[in-house]
Design a protein around this motif. Sequence first.
Motif, short mmCIF file in Angstrom:
data_model
loop_
_atom_site.label_atom_id
_atom_site.label_comp_id
_atom_site.label_asym_id
_atom_site.label_seq_id
_atom_site.Cartn_x
_atom_site.Cartn_y
_atom_site.Cartn_z
N ILE A 200 4.06 3.37 4.56
CA ILE A 200 3.22 3.74 5.71
C ILE A 200 3.09 2.56 6.65
O ILE A 200 2.75 1.45 6.24
N PRO A 201 3.36 2.74 7.95
CA PRO A 201 3.28 1.61 8.89
C PRO A 201 1.86 1.11 9.08
O PRO A 201 0.91 1.88 9.12
N ASN A 202 1.75 -0.21 9.16
CA ASN A 202 0.48 -0.89 9.45
C ASN A 202 -0.62 -0.57 8.44
O ASN A 202 -1.80 -0.58 8.78
N MET A 203 -0.24 -0.27 7.20
CA MET A 203 -1.21 -0.11 6.12
C MET A 203 -0.66 -0.81 4.88
O MET A 203 0.52 -0.72 4.58
N SER A 204 -1.54 -1.50 4.15
CA SER A 204 -1.12 -2.20 2.94
C SER A 204 -2.28 -2.24 1.96
O SER A 204 -3.44 -2.22 2.35
N MET A 205 -1.94 -2.28 0.68
CA MET A 205 -2.94 -2.35 -0.38
C MET A 205 -2.56 -3.46 -1.36
O MET A 205 -1.43 -3.51 -1.84
N SER A 206 -3.51 -4.33 -1.66
CA SER A 206 -3.31 -5.30 -2.72
C SER A 206 -3.49 -4.59 -4.06
O SER A 206 -4.42 -3.83 -4.23
N ASP A 207 -2.60 -4.85 -4.99
CA ASP A 207 -2.65 -4.21 -6.30
C ASP A 207 -2.55 -5.30 -7.36
O ASP A 207 -1.47 -5.59 -7.87
N ILE A 208 -3.67 -5.95 -7.67
CA ILE A 208 -3.70 -7.07 -8.60
C ILE A 208 -4.39 -6.61 -9.87
O ILE A 208 -5.53 -6.16 -9.83
N ALA A 209 -3.68 -6.70 -11.01
CA ALA A 209 -4.25 -6.24 -12.26
C ALA A 209 -5.56 -6.97 -12.55
O ALA A 209 -5.59 -8.19 -12.61
N GLY A 210 -6.64 -6.20 -12.73
CA GLY A 210 -7.92 -6.79 -13.06
C GLY A 210 -8.71 -7.29 -11.88
O GLY A 210 -9.76 -7.91 -12.06
N ASP A 211 -8.26 -7.04 -10.66
CA ASP A 211 -8.97 -7.52 -9.49
C ASP A 211 -9.15 -6.38 -8.49
O ASP A 211 -8.65 -5.29 -8.68
N TYR A 212 -9.88 -6.68 -7.41
CA TYR A 212 -10.14 -5.68 -6.39
C TYR A 212 -8.84 -5.13 -5.80
O TYR A 212 -7.85 -5.84 -5.66
N ASN A 213 -8.85 -3.84 -5.41
CA ASN A 213 -7.77 -3.23 -4.64
C ASN A 213 -8.25 -3.06 -3.21
O ASN A 213 -9.03 -2.16 -2.92
N ASN A 214 -7.82 -3.93 -2.34
CA ASN A 214 -8.23 -3.87 -0.94
C ASN A 214 -7.16 -3.19 -0.10
O ASN A 214 -5.97 -3.37 -0.34
N VAL A 215 -7.60 -2.41 0.90
CA VAL A 215 -6.70 -1.78 1.86
C VAL A 215 -6.90 -2.44 3.21
O VAL A 215 -8.04 -2.63 3.66
N HIS B 264 4.57 -6.94 10.49
CA HIS B 264 5.25 -5.70 10.82
C HIS B 264 5.90 -5.14 9.56
O HIS B 264 6.13 -5.87 8.58
N ASN B 265 6.18 -3.86 9.56
CA ASN B 265 6.93 -3.26 8.47
C ASN B 265 7.73 -2.08 9.00
O ASN B 265 7.30 -1.37 9.93
N VAL B 266 8.90 -1.91 8.42
CA VAL B 266 9.79 -0.81 8.77
C VAL B 266 10.22 -0.13 7.48
O VAL B 266 10.64 -0.79 6.53
N HIS B 267 10.10 1.19 7.43
CA HIS B 267 10.48 1.95 6.24
C HIS B 267 11.47 3.03 6.65
O HIS B 267 11.22 3.82 7.56
N VAL B 268 12.60 3.07 5.94
CA VAL B 268 13.63 4.09 6.16
C VAL B 268 13.89 4.77 4.83
O VAL B 268 14.07 4.11 3.80
N GLU B 269 13.92 6.11 4.84
CA GLU B 269 14.25 6.84 3.61
C GLU B 269 15.16 8.02 3.95
O GLU B 269 15.10 8.59 5.06
N THR B 270 16.00 8.37 3.02
CA THR B 270 16.92 9.48 3.23
C THR B 270 17.12 10.22 1.92
O THR B 270 17.12 9.61 0.84
N THR B 271 17.28 11.54 2.01
CA THR B 271 17.47 12.40 0.84
C THR B 271 18.57 13.40 1.14
O THR B 271 18.63 13.97 2.23
N TYR B 272 19.45 13.60 0.15
CA TYR B 272 20.56 14.53 0.28
C TYR B 272 20.48 15.58 -0.81
O TYR B 272 20.24 15.24 -1.98
N PHE B 273 20.62 16.86 -0.45
CA PHE B 273 20.54 17.96 -1.41
C PHE B 273 21.94 18.57 -1.56
O PHE B 273 22.59 18.87 -0.57
#
Length: 701
Positions: free
Chosen positions: A75-90, A599-608
Amino acid sequence: MNNFTVVGAAAIAGLLGTLPAIAIENVDETMETMIVQAARVDKDIKDIPQSMDFLTSEDMETQRYRTVADAMKSIPNMSMSDIAGDYNNVQVRGLPRNLEQANVPIYVDGVPQTSLYGLNLSLVDVESIEFLRGPQGNIYGSNARDGIIVITTKKPDNDPTARVKLGVANYNEKSAQVLASSALIEDQLSAKVAVNHLERDGFVKNTHLGKSVDDKKQNNIAISLYWTPSEDWSATLYMDYGEVDGGAYPYVPESSKPNRGDDLKAAFDVEGVFDQTSKGMALNVDWNLTPEWTLSSVSGYRKIDTFGRFDADLAVTPDATSTLVDTWIREKDYFQEIRLVSTPHELPIDWIVGAAYYKVTENNNNQAAMKASKMALTKTAGDFERDTYTAYVDAIWRFAPTWSLNLGGRYTKENYEIDSSFYNMFLNPAQTQGNYKTDYSEFMPKVALSKDFGRDHTIYTSYGEGLLSGGGSWMAEETTPVGKRLGYGKIYDPETSKVVEIGYKSYWLDRTVMTNINVFEARVENFQYAYPDAGGSTRIASIQEVRSRGIEGSISALLTDAWQAALRFGFNDAKITQVDGYTGASMAEGNRVPYAPEHNVHVETTYFADINDDWSFTPSMSMGYFGEVAQDGRGEKFQKPYLVVNANLDFSYRDDYSIRLWGANLLTDERYQTYSVKWGSSNYSTYGEPLRFGVDLEAKF
């Protein structure tokens, strides 16, 4: 890094290179209208005049997002810290996070989740996630200073269904999921149960104790009931229980900062512990009073008990002087909301009118003690209540065929009280006690103007304000300027936010392409920043203003009847712009806000594709590029830009059975810092997940 890791990564990357040429025939040639609930009523995402992104259950399944933190990396312009045993901040748009509160709450089936120890929820049987940027105070209340995350769980099926999924992965990971749903009373009452299990070794090795620092074992169960006694009534009850047992605080000394692919190591003489139990419920009742009006009630309860232990000096010291820190967090939340909503487009003005009550209680303790003798050196305790009362209104007036005006406001009143005690064996007196209470109120307005260009194109401009609650810290004691102890927690004031957006949303090519782009300016005023003074006491600085300016957008497309792709991007210039007078703080005017990528850029693609009449094949790949991240507020430490590549290969047999090969942090096996802290005379950092790969097996009945 061992050879098995390298071989596994190469195998997955090689398999991704083969794409079958036979496209499946049952993929819809047009993208369906994306319906979201950001406005507390079902609407086309194009008609929501604010910046947001939306993930469906299919998106989460295809990309194998297992937690909120996993999904947020896309997700652009959103981030979450994920530290085991510590606060999860967004953090949203690079804006700063609060000391002890969530400035981006998560709503699950309409009930807020605000505990910093409970934000990174598991995504089991979730229908959708909506990520809203910008203050949402008008609709969602206080503590939505920078945005919100809306999670909607799946309703039980009327027809009997069941699904079993088993998985194994490196780091000795084992996982299992079981979901079952059925009608209890045909076409009236259905029920569902979802069970999830995960266990794995940690990513950081404690070389002194010879075991993982951050191992994890997690169990969750959720039960849902969906009742529709008539066309005018419906009710959904969601109940969940979870347990997490594992290690904590995987801080790696920066003196041995790893390169790509290196093993993560630390040396502590105290084994870290993180044990948590949580339970809760959400009850939603809807009554269609008339074809034009619906009355809704949302009731919620959540209880979270957390225990954490870590090495007080994050080092190996003689047993006689080794110390540890224990922390107990006991939180109970109660929520009740009543709202009246008009059916969209049935009246000249669309209305939402509501009132809510939210009560948060915590009974917390913390102590530093000698490891050998168990003698307490310091103790803190805080028992507090926060009562929040709100009333709000939101209206959309279509004053011309192609023009809409959205006006709204929320009045919030909060009462806060905390009883505290502080003990320090080295001070005189050793123990102090005190009480602090405060109350305040705030009105948060919202206005947005939208212009439609035909059925598929909309431009909008909006302004909104948000609020983050004030209160008192239970961890740090208030003192006078000369150091006299006052016996109650460090006081901090409410924070406010103001955001202006200009955006464009549209569908293209018979709705096979969806675009969403906006520019913004966001300001947080009276930011409460905690820092140690020259004597080591905690002080709170009221930073007058933090400003972020930038752009974010997304493009989702069905490139062919068998190939879909998405591009999401965001840039923010988040800086401390005005600092009120204070000394000793580590934030400097003009510097970037720490811990969120520029900044962050995310690209994803799926083929069926079909292999034959029985077998189908679905490869997917995503790449996330994250810009420079400040690791302190002094402008001295930065995490350089990095790239993370994930891939999945899914083989399905008649939609009944499937096998998936997956990999995360492929190719580069990045060692990127997520948090940095100075502890004593040394610097320590936590890191994102290393290269992961595994196999999932699934059966549907």
